[in-house]
Design a protein around this motif. Structure first.
Motif, PDB file in Angstrom:
ATOM      1  N   GLY A  64       0.835  -1.194   0.000  1.00  0.00           N
ATOM      2  CA  GLY A  64       0.000   0.000   0.000  1.00  0.00           C
ATOM      3  C   GLY A  64       0.868   1.242   0.000  1.00  0.00           C
ATOM      4  N   PRO A  65       0.356   2.363   0.488  1.00  0.00           N
ATOM      5  CA  PRO A  65       1.152   3.598   0.547  1.00  0.00           C
ATOM      6  C   PRO A  65       2.270   3.493   1.576  1.00  0.00           C
ATOM      7  CG  PRO A  65      -0.939   3.906   1.659  1.00  0.00           C
ATOM      8  CD  PRO A  65      -1.007   2.562   1.003  1.00  0.00           C
ATOM      9  N   ALA A  66       3.118   4.507   1.625  1.00  0.00           N
ATOM     10  CA  ALA A  66       4.227   4.520   2.585  1.00  0.00           C
ATOM     11  C   ALA A  66       3.699   4.331   4.004  1.00  0.00           C
ATOM     12  CB  ALA A  66       4.986   5.839   2.474  1.00  0.00           C
ATOM     13  N   GLY A  67       4.378   3.497   4.765  1.00  0.00           N
ATOM     14  CA  GLY A  67       3.939   3.123   6.104  1.00  0.00           C
ATOM     15  C   GLY A  67       3.282   1.757   6.134  1.00  0.00           C
ATOM     16  N   SER A  68       2.786   1.300   4.998  1.00  0.00           N
ATOM     17  CA  SER A  68       2.095   0.006   4.944  1.00  0.00           C
ATOM     18  C   SER A  68       3.055  -1.163   5.120  1.00  0.00           C
ATOM     19  CB  SER A  68       1.344  -0.138   3.618  1.00  0.00           C
ATOM     20  OG  SER A  68       2.245  -0.082   2.515  1.00  0.00           O
ATOM     21  N   ALA A  69       4.286  -1.020   4.611  1.00  0.00           N
ATOM     22  CA  ALA A  69       5.255  -2.109   4.751  1.00  0.00           C
ATOM     23  C   ALA A  69       5.629  -2.293   6.219  1.00  0.00           C
ATOM     24  CB  ALA A  69       6.495  -1.817   3.912  1.00  0.00           C
ATOM     25  N   ARG A  70       5.805  -1.188   6.945  1.00  0.00           N
ATOM     26  CA  ARG A  70       6.102  -1.260   8.373  1.00  0.00           C
ATOM     27  C   ARG A  70       4.994  -1.990   9.123  1.00  0.00           C
ATOM     28  NH1 ARG A  70       9.525   2.656   7.396  1.00  0.00           N
ATOM     29  NH2 ARG A  70      10.967   3.476   8.976  1.00  0.00           N
ATOM     30  N   TYR A  71       3.766  -1.582   8.861  1.00  0.00           N
ATOM     31  CA  TYR A  71       2.636  -2.200   9.553  1.00  0.00           C
ATOM     32  C   TYR A  71       2.588  -3.700   9.273  1.00  0.00           C
ATOM     33  CZ  TYR A  71      -2.022  -3.972  10.319  1.00  0.00           C
ATOM     34  OH  TYR A  71      -3.069  -4.777  10.703  1.00  0.00           O
ATOM     35  N   THR A  72       2.720  -4.081   8.012  1.00  0.00           N
ATOM     36  CA  THR A  72       2.644  -5.495   7.642  1.00  0.00           C
ATOM     37  C   THR A  72       3.752  -6.298   8.311  1.00  0.00           C
ATOM     38  OG1 THR A  72       1.695  -4.861   5.500  1.00  0.00           O
ATOM     39  CG2 THR A  72       2.544  -7.102   5.704  1.00  0.00           C
ATOM     40  N   LEU A  73       4.959  -5.738   8.369  1.00  0.00           N
ATOM     41  CA  LEU A  73       6.069  -6.429   9.023  1.00  0.00           C
ATOM     42  C   LEU A  73       5.810  -6.577  10.522  1.00  0.00           C
ATOM     43  CD1 LEU A  73       8.870  -7.695   8.700  1.00  0.00           C
ATOM     44  CD2 LEU A  73       9.846  -5.431   9.170  1.00  0.00           C
ATOM     45  N   HIS A  74       5.234  -5.552  11.161  1.00  0.00           N
ATOM     46  CA  HIS A  74       4.899  -5.647  12.586  1.00  0.00           C
ATOM     47  C   HIS A  74       3.918  -6.794  12.837  1.00  0.00           C
ATOM     48  CE1 HIS A  74       7.245  -2.266  13.584  1.00  0.00           C
ATOM     49  NE2 HIS A  74       6.385  -1.320  13.285  1.00  0.00           N
ATOM     50  N   VAL A  75       2.938  -6.940  11.954  1.00  0.00           N
ATOM     51  CA  VAL A  75       1.963  -8.026  12.104  1.00  0.00           C
ATOM     52  C   VAL A  75       2.651  -9.378  11.961  1.00  0.00           C
ATOM     53  CG1 VAL A  75      -0.085  -9.121  11.089  1.00  0.00           C
ATOM     54  CG2 VAL A  75       0.005  -6.635  11.335  1.00  0.00           C
ATOM     55  N   MET A  76       3.515  -9.499  10.969  1.00  0.00           N
ATOM     56  CA  MET A  76       4.237 -10.760  10.770  1.00  0.00           C
ATOM     57  C   MET A  76       5.090 -11.105  11.989  1.00  0.00           C
ATOM     58  SD  MET A  76       5.393 -10.319   6.786  1.00  0.00           S
ATOM     59  CE  MET A  76       6.358 -11.811   6.836  1.00  0.00           C
ATOM     60  N   ASN A  77       5.775 -10.097  12.528  1.00  0.00           N
ATOM     61  CA  ASN A  77       6.608 -10.336  13.714  1.00  0.00           C
ATOM     62  C   ASN A  77       5.762 -10.731  14.914  1.00  0.00           C
ATOM     63  OD1 ASN A  77       8.944  -9.725  12.300  1.00  0.00           O
ATOM     64  ND2 ASN A  77       8.991  -7.595  12.937  1.00  0.00           N
ATOM     65  N   ALA A  78       4.592 -10.114  15.052  1.00  0.00           N
ATOM     66  CA  ALA A  78       3.704 -10.460  16.167  1.00  0.00           C
ATOM     67  C   ALA A  78       3.199 -11.893  16.042  1.00  0.00           C
ATOM     68  CB  ALA A  78       2.525  -9.486  16.219  1.00  0.00           C
ATOM     69  N   MET A  79       2.882 -12.317  14.829  1.00  0.00           N
ATOM     70  CA  MET A  79       2.418 -13.682  14.620  1.00  0.00           C
ATOM     71  C   MET A  79       3.525 -14.689  14.934  1.00  0.00           C
ATOM     72  SD  MET A  79      -0.752 -13.370  13.704  1.00  0.00           S
ATOM     73  CE  MET A  79      -1.209 -14.891  12.917  1.00  0.00           C
ATOM     74  N   GLN A  80       4.755 -14.362  14.554  1.00  0.00           N
ATOM     75  CA  GLN A  80       5.880 -15.241  14.867  1.00  0.00           C
ATOM     76  C   GLN A  80       6.106 -15.318  16.370  1.00  0.00           C
ATOM     77  OE1 GLN A  80       9.127 -13.608  12.595  1.00  0.00           O
ATOM     78  NE2 GLN A  80       8.452 -14.542  10.692  1.00  0.00           N
ATOM     79  N   TYR A  81       5.949 -14.180  17.050  1.00  0.00           N
ATOM     80  CA  TYR A  81       6.116 -14.160  18.503  1.00  0.00           C
ATOM     81  C   TYR A  81       5.029 -14.983  19.182  1.00  0.00           C
ATOM     82  CZ  TYR A  81       6.382 -12.314  23.255  1.00  0.00           C
ATOM     83  OH  TYR A  81       6.478 -12.189  24.617  1.00  0.00           O
ATOM     84  N   ALA A  82       3.795 -14.872  18.698  1.00  0.00           N
ATOM     85  CA  ALA A  82       2.700 -15.657  19.273  1.00  0.00           C
ATOM     86  C   ALA A  82       2.951 -17.150  19.095  1.00  0.00           C
ATOM     87  CB  ALA A  82       1.379 -15.258  18.614  1.00  0.00           C
ATOM     88  N   LEU A  83       3.485 -17.534  17.939  1.00  0.00           N
ATOM     89  CA  LEU A  83       3.806 -18.947  17.704  1.00  0.00           C
ATOM     90  C   LEU A  83       4.913 -19.409  18.643  1.00  0.00           C
ATOM     91  CD1 LEU A  83       3.366 -21.491  16.006  1.00  0.00           C
ATOM     92  CD2 LEU A  83       5.038 -20.601  14.367  1.00  0.00           C
ATOM     93  N   LYS A  84       5.905 -18.543  18.861  1.00  0.00           N
ATOM     94  CA  LYS A  84       6.997 -18.889  19.776  1.00  0.00           C
ATOM     95  C   LYS A  84       6.471 -19.101  21.194  1.00  0.00           C
ATOM     96  CE  LYS A  84      11.388 -17.101  21.582  1.00  0.00           C
ATOM     97  NZ  LYS A  84      12.358 -15.974  21.532  1.00  0.00           N
ATOM     98  N   LEU A  85       5.550 -18.246  21.635  1.00  0.00           N
ATOM     99  CA  LEU A  85       4.957 -18.409  22.962  1.00  0.00           C
ATOM    100  C   LEU A  85       4.213 -19.733  23.075  1.00  0.00           C
ATOM    101  CD1 LEU A  85       3.528 -14.834  23.651  1.00  0.00           C
ATOM    102  CD2 LEU A  85       5.505 -15.898  24.740  1.00  0.00           C
ATOM    103  N   ALA A  86       3.495 -20.096  22.024  1.00  0.00           N
ATOM    104  CA  ALA A  86       2.735 -21.347  22.049  1.00  0.00           C
ATOM    105  C   ALA A  86       3.665 -22.553  22.143  1.00  0.00           C
ATOM    106  CB  ALA A  86       1.854 -21.449  20.805  1.00  0.00           C
ATOM    107  N   TRP A  87       4.773 -22.506  21.400  1.00  0.00           N
ATOM    108  CA  TRP A  87       5.708 -23.625  21.420  1.00  0.00           C
ATOM    109  C   TRP A  87       6.341 -23.810  22.786  1.00  0.00           C
ATOM    110  CZ3 TRP A  87       6.485 -27.588  18.287  1.00  0.00           C
ATOM    111  CH2 TRP A  87       6.052 -27.502  16.968  1.00  0.00           C
ATOM    112  N   GLN A  88       6.482 -22.725  23.535  1.00  0.00           N
ATOM    113  CA  GLN A  88       7.102 -22.810  24.857  1.00  0.00           C
ATOM    114  C   GLN A  88       6.281 -23.651  25.826  1.00  0.00           C
ATOM    115  OE1 GLN A  88       7.700 -18.744  26.069  1.00  0.00           O
ATOM    116  NE2 GLN A  88       9.516 -18.472  24.796  1.00  0.00           N
TER     117      GLN A  88
END
Length: 248
Positions: free
Chosen positions: A121-145
């Motif tokens: 999307g417009p500028a700023g959209s890449a940051r937001y999308t990456l934050h979501v991806m990182n949050a999903m990875q973190y949630a998966l890491k918590l579940a694996w623990q």
């Protein structure tokens, strides 16, 4: 040809990949007059590829400077790994469409394959999308623990696990609402069927992938209280019940 600016480990890996393809300007080349010192990214003739990972307010200032200099700026975010030098990088970009030819050429060469990158999307959209991806990875890491680490059976604290997931979900909701507010999009004005239909399109066919993602997250989080109540009922049934002792 592209000229690097700034210092960062991933800039080195990216430059090595560019050099292999004959697209890196020699270090002796003078930086463009419009390019301030200290910026992180790559400069082309009329294009700036911004790799900064700082706050959005700092990105906005750089975008304003580029606009004043009549230079097209493209926000670039990614998962930076040294293996990307050979295999290519996962790349997200944010900018008005159409992207300049220089930006497309850079993205095609830096990604695993030509076209294997996402315009969010417009500028700023890449940051937001990456934050979501990182949050999903973190949630998966918590579940694996919480999963057993050996073959020996052990109890899983499902309630604590779900509480951690709920906390991540609440942060994702706040992040998504903030992004939509920045874009001037009213989440309440979108019905569930339309949101699902928009997000079901291939990402490359969505003009504003990040907004569709944010709307989908808001829609899903609207059901979190109902889900939490249902899970609490399930957890209560899993708790060991005290056994009554009968007198002989």
């Amino acid at each position: 040809m592209f000229q690097p600016s700034g210092t960062a480990p991933h800039l080195h890996w990216l430059s090595l990949r560019l050099h292999q393809r004959g697209l890196l300007l020699p270090a002796s080349e003078t930086a463009p007059g419009w390019l301030p010192a200290g910026w992180l990214g790559y400069a082309a003739d009329d294009c700036w590829l911004d790799l900064g990972d700082d706050e959005s307010s700092a990105l906005d200032l750089r975008l304003l400077h580029c606009q004043q200099q009549q230079v097209i700026a493209v926000e670039i975010c990614g998962q930076w790994q040294p293996q990307g030098e050979q295999l290519g990088f996962m790349l997200l970009c944010g900018s008005t469409l159409p992207l300049p030819a220089a930006a497309i050429h850079w993205l095609d060469n830096m990604a695993p394959l030509p076209g294997a990158w996402l315009h969010c999307g417009p500028a700023g959209s890449a940051r937001y999308t990456l934050h979501v991806m990182n949050a999903m990875q973190y949630a998966l890491k918590l579940a694996w623990q919480h999963l057993p680490t050996s073959a020996t059976p052990s109890a899983i604290n499902w309630e604590q696990c779900m509480q951690q997931q709920m906390e991540v979900a609440d942060k994702l909701l706040a992040l998504s609402l903030h992004y939509l507010q920045q874009q001037g999009i009213d989440a309440a004005g979108h019905d569930a069927e339309t949101v699902r239909a928009q997000f079901s399109l291939p990402p490359g066919q969505q003009t504003h992938f990040a907004a569709n993602l944010a709307l989908l997250i808001v829609l899903a989080m609207q059901q979190r209280d109902t889900l939490h109540s249902a899970l609490q009922q399930v957890f209560s049934t899993l708790q060991p019940q005290p056994t009554s002792r009968q007198n002989p």
